[in-house]
Design a protein around this motif. Sequence first.
Motif, PDB file in Angstrom:
ATOM      1  N   MET A 148       0.851  -1.294   0.056  1.00  0.00           N
ATOM      2  CA  MET A 148      -0.048   0.153  -0.024  1.00  0.00           C
ATOM      3  C   MET A 148       0.807   1.195  -0.034  1.00  0.00           C
ATOM      4  O   MET A 148       1.993   1.367   0.979  1.00  0.00           O
ATOM      5  CB  MET A 148      -0.921   0.159   1.269  1.00  0.00           C
ATOM      6  CG  MET A 148      -1.857   1.070   1.248  1.00  0.00           C
ATOM      7  SD  MET A 148      -3.104   0.862   2.534  1.00  0.00           S
ATOM      8  CE  MET A 148      -2.035   0.670   4.082  1.00  0.00           C
ATOM      9  N   HIS A 205      -5.912   3.823  -1.701  1.00  0.00           N
ATOM     10  CA  HIS A 205      -6.299   2.324  -1.420  1.00  0.00           C
ATOM     11  C   HIS A 205      -6.939   1.899  -2.581  1.00  0.00           C
ATOM     12  O   HIS A 205      -7.513   2.721  -3.622  1.00  0.00           O
ATOM     13  CB  HIS A 205      -7.560   2.456  -0.313  1.00  0.00           C
ATOM     14  CG  HIS A 205      -7.144   2.679   1.258  1.00  0.00           C
ATOM     15  ND1 HIS A 205      -6.504   2.102   1.961  1.00  0.00           N
ATOM     16  CD2 HIS A 205      -7.282   4.004   1.777  1.00  0.00           C
ATOM     17  CE1 HIS A 205      -5.842   2.238   2.975  1.00  0.00           C
ATOM     18  NE2 HIS A 205      -6.937   3.669   3.200  1.00  0.00           N
ATOM     19  N   LYS A 206      -6.870   0.659  -2.853  1.00  0.00           N
ATOM     20  CA  LYS A 206      -7.713  -0.211  -3.878  1.00  0.00           C
ATOM     21  C   LYS A 206      -9.226  -0.169  -3.246  1.00  0.00           C
ATOM     22  O   LYS A 206      -9.049  -0.801  -2.145  1.00  0.00           O
ATOM     23  CB  LYS A 206      -7.134  -1.571  -4.281  1.00  0.00           C
ATOM     24  CG  LYS A 206      -5.557  -1.155  -5.084  1.00  0.00           C
ATOM     25  CD  LYS A 206      -4.987  -2.632  -5.377  1.00  0.00           C
ATOM     26  CE  LYS A 206      -3.682  -2.385  -6.239  1.00  0.00           C
ATOM     27  NZ  LYS A 206      -3.070  -3.682  -6.331  1.00  0.00           N
ATOM     28  N   ASP A 230     -12.427  -1.785  -2.606  1.00  0.00           N
ATOM     29  CA  ASP A 230     -13.134  -3.274  -2.777  1.00  0.00           C
ATOM     30  C   ASP A 230     -14.630  -3.211  -2.926  1.00  0.00           C
ATOM     31  O   ASP A 230     -15.553  -3.158  -2.128  1.00  0.00           O
ATOM     32  CB  ASP A 230     -13.073  -4.078  -1.153  1.00  0.00           C
ATOM     33  CG  ASP A 230     -13.400  -5.442  -1.145  1.00  0.00           C
ATOM     34  OD1 ASP A 230     -13.914  -5.880  -2.056  1.00  0.00           O
ATOM     35  OD2 ASP A 230     -13.446  -5.951   0.064  1.00  0.00           O
ATOM     36  N   ASN A 284      -9.689 -11.980   0.638  1.00  0.00           N
ATOM     37  CA  ASN A 284      -9.495 -10.902  -0.263  1.00  0.00           C
ATOM     38  C   ASN A 284      -7.921 -10.516  -0.113  1.00  0.00           C
ATOM     39  O   ASN A 284      -7.554  -9.942   0.985  1.00  0.00           O
ATOM     40  CB  ASN A 284     -10.207  -9.583  -0.057  1.00  0.00           C
ATOM     41  CG  ASN A 284      -9.819  -8.778  -1.075  1.00  0.00           C
ATOM     42  OD1 ASN A 284      -9.059  -8.767  -1.890  1.00  0.00           O
ATOM     43  ND2 ASN A 284     -10.695  -7.458  -0.864  1.00  0.00           N
ATOM     44  N   LYS A 285      -7.083 -10.757  -0.812  1.00  0.00           N
ATOM     45  CA  LYS A 285      -5.639 -10.585  -0.518  1.00  0.00           C
ATOM     46  C   LYS A 285      -5.063  -9.343  -1.253  1.00  0.00           C
ATOM     47  O   LYS A 285      -3.869  -8.918  -1.095  1.00  0.00           O
ATOM     48  CB  LYS A 285      -4.784 -11.795  -1.497  1.00  0.00           C
ATOM     49  CG  LYS A 285      -5.187 -13.258  -1.052  1.00  0.00           C
ATOM     50  CD  LYS A 285      -4.890 -13.533   0.573  1.00  0.00           C
ATOM     51  CE  LYS A 285      -5.366 -14.853   0.940  1.00  0.00           C
ATOM     52  NZ  LYS A 285      -5.086 -15.006   2.498  1.00  0.00           N
ATOM     53  N   GLN A 286      -6.061  -8.266  -1.896  1.00  0.00           N
ATOM     54  CA  GLN A 286      -5.792  -7.225  -2.517  1.00  0.00           C
ATOM     55  C   GLN A 286      -5.682  -6.295  -1.019  1.00  0.00           C
ATOM     56  O   GLN A 286      -4.749  -6.025  -0.535  1.00  0.00           O
ATOM     57  CB  GLN A 286      -6.471  -6.656  -3.498  1.00  0.00           C
ATOM     58  CG  GLN A 286      -6.268  -7.561  -4.584  1.00  0.00           C
ATOM     59  CD  GLN A 286      -5.176  -7.522  -5.513  1.00  0.00           C
ATOM     60  OE1 GLN A 286      -4.505  -6.607  -5.330  1.00  0.00           O
ATOM     61  NE2 GLN A 286      -4.669  -8.802  -5.687  1.00  0.00           N
ATOM     62  N   GLU A 287      -6.837  -5.546  -0.975  1.00  0.00           N
ATOM     63  CA  GLU A 287      -7.224  -4.703   0.329  1.00  0.00           C
ATOM     64  C   GLU A 287      -8.619  -4.659   0.453  1.00  0.00           C
ATOM     65  O   GLU A 287      -9.283  -4.257  -0.184  1.00  0.00           O
ATOM     66  CB  GLU A 287      -6.665  -3.336  -0.088  1.00  0.00           C
ATOM     67  CG  GLU A 287      -6.593  -2.322   1.086  1.00  0.00           C
ATOM     68  CD  GLU A 287      -5.852  -1.056   0.915  1.00  0.00           C
ATOM     69  OE1 GLU A 287      -5.988   0.046   1.918  1.00  0.00           O
ATOM     70  OE2 GLU A 287      -5.601  -0.983  -0.520  1.00  0.00           O
TER      71      GLU A 287
END
Length: 496
Positions: free
Chosen positions: A1, A203-204, A206, A262-265
Amino acid sequence: MTQSATPTPTSSVEDINPWPALWALVLGFFMIMVDTTIVTVATPAIIEDLDAEVNAVVWVTSAYLLAYAVPVMITGRLGDRFGPKNLYLIGMVVFTLASLWCGLTSSIEGLILARVVQGFGASMITPQTMAIITRIFPADRRGQAMSLWGATAGVALLVGPLLGGILVDAFSWEWIFFINIPVGIIGIALALRNVPSLPTHQHKFDWLGVVLSGVGMFLLVFGIQEGHQYDWGKVTGFLTVPMLIVGGIVVLVLFVLWQHYNKQEPLVPLSLFRDRNYSLANIAISSISFTFTALGFPLMLHAQLVRGYSPTESALLMVPMALLSIVLAAPVGKLTDRVHPRHLCSVGFATVGISLVWLSMVTTPDSAVWELALPMGLMGAGSAAIWAPLGATATRNLPMQMAGAGSGVYNATRQVGAVLGSAAIALFMDARLSANGLTFDPSKAPEGTAGGAALPPEALDPFATAMGQSMLIAPAVILIGLAAVLCFARPKAAVR
């Protein structure tokens, strides 16, 4: 991040004088919290003026609470991404304009729609106030700031019915909304001047988390809040209240699973709940929010239907509680930064529990006003040791980049507690009235109360007994909050 700081002179937290910003935030927060309860006493006037049914007017409050509670986790995260000051100002503008719309509307449908917009504005404001406080106050000084924030929440819930009664009696129901316009304008001006533009966090977003949390919260909150209106049965077509509640729980379970995988953010980082105090504070805040929401209905019904008080006179019963909360806010804030939160909060929860049992015992047709004032004052003293220390303890260990997400979850939990309290007290009052040989629809209680008792003499005693017994659900739930705060650990800042 990655993290990108907003290039303004105030972006360095160390250079900020946080107190002017806090007072600006408190004004906006107070305004939106008052609007969660202010409509209650205006119900008869709205019914008469807009030629509306009682069930329709109930939606004036329900629509606001739903639009407030459902998106609050999302708007908290948006504050992290686009800046909490920006989200706060947008929310204030939306809330103020929606208040003007509420006052100018000439139909119940228009009023409900305006309240939805107003609630959405409130959902943008609340998480930003807590997130900004978390970021501009050092952890070891946050207790005093949170004491003011917490006292604002508690006092506003009490002031709402009182202010609503005064405005309706002196002017008309429209003024419970018009009063927000000058307050909103002043709040926007103070925020522009005093609230700093803090660094944002890239942030990405969700989107699946947004959909799942929004749908789950809506189904759960709607089912719980409106269940009594539909007798916990059919809503429309094949849909029933239990189906909505179970469906909401299932969707929220799917949301939590998605946040885990969720492995992203994720929208709500589950790492928030690794902090023991944060998890326990969420349980405790839902408990106290449940309690104060549940208390209002039987207390106001007893005052108006048994004692024959007007709406304003009924709301004055809450003055001792509000005064003690205000007077004790500053000393409790200082103690919050010095005393183990377990000690302070446990005293607060135990005191509120004792005062509720005491109040239920003196809820009789012929008890003196001072007999009601004493337990109400004790309740105010206890609540002063709850709202502020809980907020400070919940946020003290959170990393700055999670301030918005943490604040959103905490405030969503508080709102769900309030919804549960509203639904539970309606069921409990029905049960106790039936046990005492009475039938009564609480949603129609305000009709016929204009300063004179609306019940026949032979019904006064059993009705008062039923209201006193109904209040006992509140100390039962307080025990859950007491158990949670007794497990608090010493905050990391205090350990250092």
